[in-house]
Each structure stands twice: as C-alpha cells, then as structure tokens.
Design a protein around this motif. Sequence first.
Motif, PDB file in Angstrom:
ATOM      1  N   ALA A  98      54.728 -14.417  21.230  1.00 52.62           N
ATOM      2  CA  ALA A  98      54.770 -15.870  21.393  1.00 52.62           C
ATOM      3  C   ALA A  98      54.456 -16.281  22.832  1.00 52.62           C
ATOM      4  N   GLN A  99      54.869 -15.471  23.808  1.00 49.79           N
ATOM      5  CA  GLN A  99      54.563 -15.772  25.209  1.00 49.79           C
ATOM      6  C   GLN A  99      53.062 -15.651  25.486  1.00 49.79           C
ATOM      7  N   HIS A 100      52.420 -14.681  24.851  1.00 50.64           N
ATOM      8  CA  HIS A 100      50.967 -14.573  25.003  1.00 50.64           C
ATOM      9  C   HIS A 100      50.267 -15.799  24.421  1.00 50.64           C
ATOM     10  N   ILE A 101      50.719 -16.247  23.266  1.00 51.45           N
ATOM     11  CA  ILE A 101      50.124 -17.448  22.659  1.00 51.45           C
ATOM     12  C   ILE A 101      50.374 -18.668  23.543  1.00 51.45           C
ATOM     13  N   LYS A 102      51.575 -18.754  24.101  1.00 50.24           N
ATOM     14  CA  LYS A 102      51.903 -19.871  24.981  1.00 50.24           C
ATOM     15  C   LYS A 102      51.004 -19.864  26.216  1.00 50.24           C
ATOM     16  N   LEU A 103      50.765 -18.679  26.771  1.00 48.86           N
ATOM     17  CA  LEU A 103      49.901 -18.565  27.947  1.00 48.86           C
ATOM     18  C   LEU A 103      48.488 -19.049  27.636  1.00 48.86           C
ATOM     19  N   GLN A 104      47.931 -18.586  26.520  1.00 49.31           N
ATOM     20  CA  GLN A 104      46.571 -18.978  26.157  1.00 49.31           C
ATOM     21  C   GLN A 104      46.483 -20.469  25.827  1.00 49.31           C
ATOM     22  N   ALA A 105      47.451 -20.968  25.069  1.00 50.14           N
ATOM     23  CA  ALA A 105      47.422 -22.380  24.667  1.00 50.14           C
ATOM     24  C   ALA A 105      47.631 -23.296  25.870  1.00 50.14           C
ATOM     25  N   ALA A 106      48.538 -22.921  26.775  1.00 51.13           N
ATOM     26  CA  ALA A 106      48.770 -23.746  27.962  1.00 51.13           C
ATOM     27  C   ALA A 106      47.541 -23.772  28.863  1.00 51.13           C
ATOM     28  N   TYR A 107      46.838 -22.653  28.940  1.00 51.08           N
ATOM     29  CA  TYR A 107      45.602 -22.589  29.728  1.00 51.08           C
ATOM     30  C   TYR A 107      44.555 -23.551  29.176  1.00 51.08           C
ATOM     31  N   ARG A 108      44.392 -23.547  27.839  1.00 48.15           N
ATOM     32  CA  ARG A 108      43.412 -24.444  27.231  1.00 48.15           C
ATOM     33  C   ARG A 108      43.871 -25.903  27.275  1.00 48.15           C
ATOM     34  N   ALA A 109      45.174 -26.132  27.271  1.00 44.09           N
ATOM     35  CA  ALA A 109      45.696 -27.499  27.346  1.00 44.09           C
ATOM     36  C   ALA A 109      45.754 -28.019  28.772  1.00 44.09           C
ATOM     37  N   GLU A 110      45.375 -27.160  29.740  1.00 48.27           N
ATOM     38  CA  GLU A 110      45.420 -27.511  31.163  1.00 48.27           C
ATOM     39  C   GLU A 110      46.838 -27.845  31.607  1.00 48.27           C
ATOM     40  N   ASP A 111      47.813 -27.165  30.994  1.00 51.10           N
ATOM     41  CA  ASP A 111      49.213 -27.303  31.380  1.00 51.10           C
ATOM     42  C   ASP A 111      49.538 -26.123  32.292  1.00 51.10           C
ATOM     43  N   ASP A 113      51.775 -25.620  34.655  1.00 51.37           N
ATOM     44  CA  ASP A 113      53.172 -25.221  34.829  1.00 51.37           C
ATOM     45  C   ASP A 113      53.603 -24.285  33.702  1.00 51.37           C
ATOM     46  N   ALA A 114      53.278 -24.651  32.452  1.00 51.49           N
ATOM     47  CA  ALA A 114      53.648 -23.801  31.318  1.00 51.49           C
ATOM     48  C   ALA A 114      52.882 -22.481  31.360  1.00 51.49           C
ATOM     49  N   ALA A 115      51.617 -22.514  31.777  1.00 54.72           N
ATOM     50  CA  ALA A 115      50.837 -21.283  31.860  1.00 54.72           C
ATOM     51  C   ALA A 115      51.403 -20.349  32.919  1.00 54.72           C
ATOM     52  N   SER A 116      51.777 -20.890  34.075  1.00 55.37           N
ATOM     53  CA  SER A 116      52.348 -20.053  35.131  1.00 55.37           C
ATOM     54  C   SER A 116      53.697 -19.484  34.712  1.00 55.37           C
ATOM     55  N   GLN A 117      54.478 -20.280  34.007  1.00 53.65           N
ATOM     56  CA  GLN A 117      55.781 -19.797  33.533  1.00 53.65           C
ATOM     57  C   GLN A 117      55.611 -18.645  32.540  1.00 53.65           C
ATOM     58  N   ALA A 118      54.669 -18.793  31.617  1.00 48.85           N
ATOM     59  CA  ALA A 118      54.427 -17.723  30.645  1.00 48.85           C
ATOM     60  C   ALA A 118      53.890 -16.469  31.329  1.00 48.85           C
TER      61      ALA A 118
END
Length: 647
Positions: A98-111, A113-118
């Motif tokens: 789930a953390q890998h998915i969060k990292l990829q999705a946050a990157y594409r969403a230009e979020d 903070d969430a990408a760095s946290q993941a």
Amino acid sequence: MSNNLTSLLKKSTLDDHDALLQAADGALKSSPNDTQAQQIRAIALLKLERYSDALAYFGHVKDLRESLPEAYSYCLYRSGKFEEAVAAASSVQNSRGAQHIKLQAAYRAEDWDAASQAYDTLSASNVPKEDFDLRVNKLAIDAEGLWLEKFAKSAVPRAKPDDLAAFETAYNAACISVSKGQLEEADRLLKRAVSLCEHHEELSDEDKTVELVPLKAQRIFILQRLGKAEEAATLAKEVQASLEGAALDARTRRLAESNTLSVSGDIENPFLLHKLFNQSSVPRGERFFTNQTASLASNERTVQMQSFKYDGLINAARKKLKGDALPSTSSDILLTSMFEAAALARGEVSKAAINKALPELEKRPNDVGLVMTIVQLYVLTGNATAAVDTLHAFFVRLEKSASEKDEEVRYSPGLVGLMVSLYRSQNRRSQVRQELAKSATYWRTKSNAPSSLLRAAGVALLESSNSEDVQAASDIFDKLYSQEPNDRATIAGYVASHASAPDSNIKSLADKLKPTSDLTSTIDVDALETAGISQSANALAIAQAGTSRKRKALDGTTSKPKRIRKSRLPKDYDPNKKPDPERWLPLRDRSTYRPKKRKGKRDDRTQGGGNVNESLDISNRPAGGASEVVTANQGGGKNKRKGKGKK
C-alpha cells in the motif's frame, strides 16, 4: 459451482486470468454473495488490465473495498484517480504494498508531502531488493518537484556516481538537471542513458524501443533549448520511425509526437502541421503533469496561430474566461489569455496590434495573461515607459482589492520579476529596491515564500545605505538560512547582512564559503593597477582622438597616411623641410612677427597712444597720491559728435 472454482484454482497458473474470470462469473450466477468468487473476479479484471471494469465492480460490491484495500487503491491509481488512490492506500495499516501505491499515486497527483512521507516510510525499512526502485522513484519526485518549483534547487543534490550505472536513474538525473536549468549536463546524462538502454542485455528489441522513445523525446526538447536545431531534427526523425510500431501508452506517445512535430522542418504547410498535431488523441481519464499539460496546450495553440485560426482562439478563450475568477496565475488561464491577445493582434507586433488588444483589457482589467502580453508588445515596439505604466496600474488595482488572492497574485514571483526587469532596463535602481522590498515584506510572513525572490530582495537591500534596508536584508537572510542552511548563496547573504554585528556563528559560516584567495587567484593585480580606473567607451574614444586620430591596422601598426594632392601644396613646398608649427596662427600672433615702422609714427606710445613714465621716482607723480592718468585718443576727436541717425 464453488467446488469447481476451488478445483480450478488448484490447477490454474498466473496466466489463466481469463479462465479464472469465467469461473468466477459462473460461480456468482449461482451464488451472488460468494465472497471468494467476488475477490477472484476483481483480481482477474486487474490482471487483465480492465481497470474501468474493475473500478465499476468495486463500486458495485462495496465490501470488496474493505477485503481488498490494496487492490482497490491500485485500481484507483491505474484509473487516473490519484487523489482517491492516495487516501485509500493511506488507510491500509502495516502494508508495504500500500505504501508503494501511495508513493506512485502521490507522485502522479503532485502531492509532494504524501510522496515524501511514503518514500521515507519505505526507505526506513531498508529492503535490499527495493533499493533500486526507490532510488528511481526518489529521483523522479525530485525532478518533477523542481520543475513545478515545489523544492528549492539547493535542497536537491547532484546525481551520484551510482545513478549513472542504469538508464532509469541516469534519465531521472538528467531530468533533475533540466529542472535546474543545467542543459549541457542534462544532455550529457541523457546520452549516457540512451547508450545504457541500447546495450542492456536483459531487454528485448521491442522493450528497448519502448524505453528509448521517452529518452530521445526528452533530448529533443533539450537540443531545442540549446539551439541545436539540426541535431534535434535528426533525432526527431528517429523517434518518428520508432513511434510507428512501438507499443507505447497514450501519454508517452502524445508527448513524443508533440516534441517531434515541434522541430519538423519538412512540413512547410501550417494546415498539414495542424492536422498531424491533432491526429492522435489521448483517452479520457489520462492525466498529464501540470507542466506537461501547459506545454501541450501551448504547442496546440501555436499551431492554431500558424494556421490563422484567430477567431477560433478568441471565441474559445472568451468562453473559458467567462466563468473563471480573475486574477489567476494558473498556467491554463494564463496561456488562454495570452493566445487570445495574440489572436486579437493577428500575430503582429505593432502599435496597431496593441490598439486591438487594449479594448479587451478594459473588459477584463485584472487578467494577468492579457496584461503581460500587452506589456510584451509595448516592449517589442520600443515603448518601455508604457509597459511600466501598464503593469504599475495593474499592481495598483490589485493593491486596492481586499481579497487575499488578489494580493498573492500581486506579489507573485513572475510579475515581480517582470516589473524589476522593466525598471532595470530604464536604470531605475531605487524603484527596483522598493519593489523587491515590498515583495519581501509580504512573503516573509508566508510559509511558502519563494526563496529566489527573497534572495534577490535581500541582495538589493544590502546595496542600500539606509540602516532600515540593511536590517530588512538581515531579517530576510535569517529566514532563508533557517530554510536552506546549506545553500552557499544564502550563507553568503547571511554573512554579509550580519557583518556589522558579527557573532560566533559568522566565522564558522564564512569558512564554508570559497576562500577569497581562490576567487582572486586568476586576477593580475599589477595589470589592473597599471590599467588604472576603467573608463567608458565614450571617454576612451575622446582620449584617443586627443592623442591621435589615426586608426590602427589589425596588426596594431598605424595605417599608412593619406596621400595629399600636389595641387593642394604650396609652390615652395619642401618635403624635407620641417613646417612652421605656428603656420596656423595669424601673422601678428606669431613669435617671428615684427611690425614695420611707419613714417611719422612714434614708438614710445602704448596701444592707447599715451606716454608711459618708466621712471620709478614717485616725486614726479601728481599731488594727492593719485596715479598718472593716461588718456586715450589724445589725437583729438573726443568731443566729436556722432552723425545723425548713428548710435
């Protein structure tokens, strides 16, 4: 039917997703609430890359969201719903997937903070098999964050030597260099990435083609920026040939086609170029990054301008800007306004073109893109004063507004930089300092203050002799140093602003800077002292004209003197005889002049004709101690009247 599904699962392999889907559908017909069949059907749809069907099924069977949270978040990610995917993956506890998915999705969403946290969560576990993938993701996050100005340039280090061992990391390192404006280094890194991909032993020829297209398309952009048009056009032909048979996703194909068409010199017909540019379509739901969307929109409208579709641009812009709140610094809104103004001017740069765009500014006085385009037209027509007045009037309108949004637009770095550039073009240094000081005062209280703007304001205020300006510069560099303690420019400004009241920290910070001896090692002090104070070009020309008006030849020697015609020389001219240096003076002013004596003339008189007593005996002087008066015109005529009518 459930028993048949269980037996099928025992015999199935990972490639039997169609068979599993059919078996699950059969089981659900007889038992619609079969949980195992529901889960198998959802996973089979994901494996078959039928993401829209899988998302619809997750919406139909809501219990699957709780039983398969990772699959649901992955389905959202692949369906282009990146924000929802981040939220779904964040709700899963203790799941590395789930953390890998969060990292990829946050990157594409230009979020970011969430990408760095993941990324921090994943890298803390230190799983050896995932180190390379995480490094690739980290470089991609840094590159895109720099491009969108979410990160400071000093916060992102240069590529490590290990990053040049694989084409994925070398490509992302090149993208970081592009975001920093280091185009030469980016081109070098991309060349290496292309070479590594072409010689990759584990990739097939088809896979190499798929991987090489985005690498070469990115290099086309870099070559354009470097002014290497011929090399970019040659590379574009290679990419166009690869696009025909490559199994690319729609987003990569669209970006590659846009880059290749932008340098295609073979297409001289603008209408054919317009047709080719709009030939490929992107599936609905496919999302680009913000900078990619802006670039594609700019290319599309440029093609429309070249094909004389002015009215279409104007009508589309007025429909789009009708419901949007202005002012706005959104890239989409800015591009729409700019191309509308260019279409109103019919692509011309003249005073008449400005007059065509000004009525639209009266209708939308707070349209940032429209103001910037008119300012640019004024500058291109040589009227910098009108450009300054237009932008200043726009600033005044925003300052009078009570909206916080209007105030943020007023002090946006782009507009402030534009005004500073206009002031500097007119050598208005005090206005430059005032504009930067006002902008720094606004941004110093904000958490998202642009470091580049604050740094420029701090440097400008340090040049002032006013103690208040110096103190403001000190406060600015205090804030910058707290945000970017490792940035050398910030450290230099911090040391300079605190030089009048040094503390124990200044000496240690100054040691981090490059020594003065290294900076001045290549300077020839003796040559500078011999040259003296530098003079302007005008002063040098005057000084040279005073000594010698002869031009020097290319080799440094004096040019051959001009030949004088014999008709212009005197009859008694002797080239071996040195000419008289006083030949340009009147005869009576020359040192050799001796006046001829006239008969009956006395030589003991002064110019006025009176006698001069050369005796030093004061006893011969008149009484009363008065000096002897020499009367002019003693020859008579002092009582002679002037003729009638003469004055």
